[in-house]
Design an enzyme around this catalytic site. Sequence first.
Site, PDB file in Angstrom:
ATOM      1  N   LYS A  56       0.865  -1.111  -0.058  1.00  0.00           N
ATOM      2  CA  LYS A  56      -0.047  -0.046  -0.010  1.00  0.00           C
ATOM      3  C   LYS A  56       0.883   1.233   0.095  1.00  0.00           C
ATOM      4  CE  LYS A  56      -4.224  -1.997   1.621  1.00  0.00           C
ATOM      5  NZ  LYS A  56      -3.811  -3.498   1.595  1.00  0.00           N
TER       6      LYS A  56
HETATM    7  C1  LIG Z   1      -4.407  -4.517   1.245  1.00  0.00           C
HETATM    8  C2  LIG Z   1      -3.611  -5.773   0.926  1.00  0.00           C
HETATM    9  C3  LIG Z   1      -4.243  -6.907   0.024  1.00  0.00           C
HETATM   10  C4  LIG Z   1      -5.420  -6.883  -0.568  1.00  0.00           C
HETATM   11  O1  LIG Z   1      -5.198  -5.891  -1.602  1.00  0.00           O
HETATM   12  P1  LIG Z   1      -6.521  -5.274  -2.619  1.00  0.00           P
HETATM   13  O2  LIG Z   1      -5.775  -4.212  -3.407  1.00  0.00           O
HETATM   14  O3  LIG Z   1      -7.361  -4.770  -1.240  1.00  0.00           O
HETATM   15  O4  LIG Z   1      -6.909  -6.377  -3.438  1.00  0.00           O
HETATM   16  C5  LIG Z   1      -3.284  -8.082   0.312  1.00  0.00           C
HETATM   17  N1  LIG Z   1      -2.305  -8.364   0.822  1.00  0.00           N
HETATM   18  C6  LIG Z   1      -1.743  -7.188   1.873  1.00  0.00           C
HETATM   19  C7  LIG Z   1      -0.757  -7.330   2.618  1.00  0.00           C
HETATM   20  C8  LIG Z   1      -2.710  -5.989   2.025  1.00  0.00           C
HETATM   21  O5  LIG Z   1      -2.217  -5.086   2.788  1.00  0.00           O
END
Ligand SMILES: *Cc1c(COP(=O)(O)O)cnc(C)c1O
Length: 462
Positions: free
Chosen positions: A112
């Site tokens: 993120k």
């Molecule tokens: C947010 C997240 C996901 C999922 O990603 P999306 O874009 O919501 O599908 C997967 N793994 C981790 C570690 C995350 O923080």
Amino acid sequence: MKYISTRGQAPELSLEEAMLTGLARDGGLYLPAEIPVLSRDEIAALAGLPYEEIAFRVMWPYVSGSFAGDEFKEIIARAYAGFGHDARAPLKQLNENHFLLELFHGPTLAFKDFAMQLIGQLFQVALKRRGKRVTIVGATSGDTGSAAIEAFRGLDAVDVFILFPHGRVSEVQRRQMTTPADSNVHALAVDGDFDDCQAAVKDMFNDFDFRDRVKLAGVNSINFARVLAQVVYYFSAATSLGAPHRKVSFTVPTGNFGDIFAGYIAKRMGLPIDRLVVATNQNDILHRCLSGQGYFKGDTIPSISPSMDIQVSSNFERALYYAYGEDGRAVAQLMDELKQGGFHVSQGAMEVLRENFDSGRVSEEETLATIKSTLEHSAELVCPHTAVGIKVAEDTRAADVPMVTLATAHPAKFPAAVEQASGVHPPLPSRMSDLYERPERVTRIANDLGAIEDHIKRHIAE
Ligand SMILES: *Cc1c(COP(=O)(O)O)cnc(C)c1O
């Protein structure tokens, strides 16, 4: 470039406006009116370039109406300067034709950061230009909150308040939110659960007096600028592995469908992606839907890959928009049905989805077993989300197409599950090894809208 809503009833906006607005007024999600396409030569020329240069070339067609070229280059440079790896998104080989794309070298050790760090810098420049400041409020069950805090800390056009459920996030996650010392960062430990935090944020957005008074803004995963930032690493990875001269597939540990939707955009931009594989844990609404069983809400079951514990995937609406031939009315209708519990996807739309996406579901036992076997066979310690991806990738991949699994978080973010599976305690990277010694700053607060709003009003810089 203009941005339109998936439900077809909201005003068209520029990227800057869409980014500052978040959710469209008709309840839909913003998308570019047209997806730009890069030529084969333009894609070939990306191979071997620094990540920041690839980022500029891939995103430029989307932002050119809102930011100047040099300005955008500086924004990108600042966004990724704090990463702990020069390649930003390095590839690692697991076996003969399966690769990991490590997306956890940012300040909070999860993918993120790629989007949040960029959005922080974009907000700062856009707000300065307008002579405005905003208050970012978000609820988190762990990862998104720290990514937002790291993105906005120290920026003088923004105050950021993150609500998390007191006592219900991991110690690493809590410390990542409570140890930044910047005065514009405010961590609030709410006496309630994650749903209470989320409901409080929603109520604040619906309290128009409050919303205007503090100039509320959101940066959740439906913000198109976040999706856009994630398109870049599909290009960097695929061109490193031989695209556009050969096809590459990706498997993505999926929750809200933001990350994998970025892969779909990359494909529409001309990147020769063969398969996009959705990997889910036991919260498998997407796998059920892509298997032809319709899109129906279930109960969220807590798992060892908690960032994928979702009931509905908000960004899936964007994929539906394209699957239904860009028909906003049809999407609005589906979303109404979803409020009543769910809907069946039409046969034509199902065919479009299947042309692009595969899917798989992984149990808790399989996740633990995959962490163990990946360490044994490839000497890599992986987080539980990544393990979900690896398992689905191994089950679905074709022998002759390189498969890239997105490693979405660092194993040290989920030490309990990793240690349970492998017997190895994953250490934090050295640049943050003092996390457990840094002083914490947090306000514990009642699960009460009035108290939370009052606290925010008293603590924003005017
Ligand atoms: C947010 C997240 C996901 C999922 O990603 P999306 O874009 O919501 O599908 C997967 N793994 C981790 C570690 C995350 O923080």
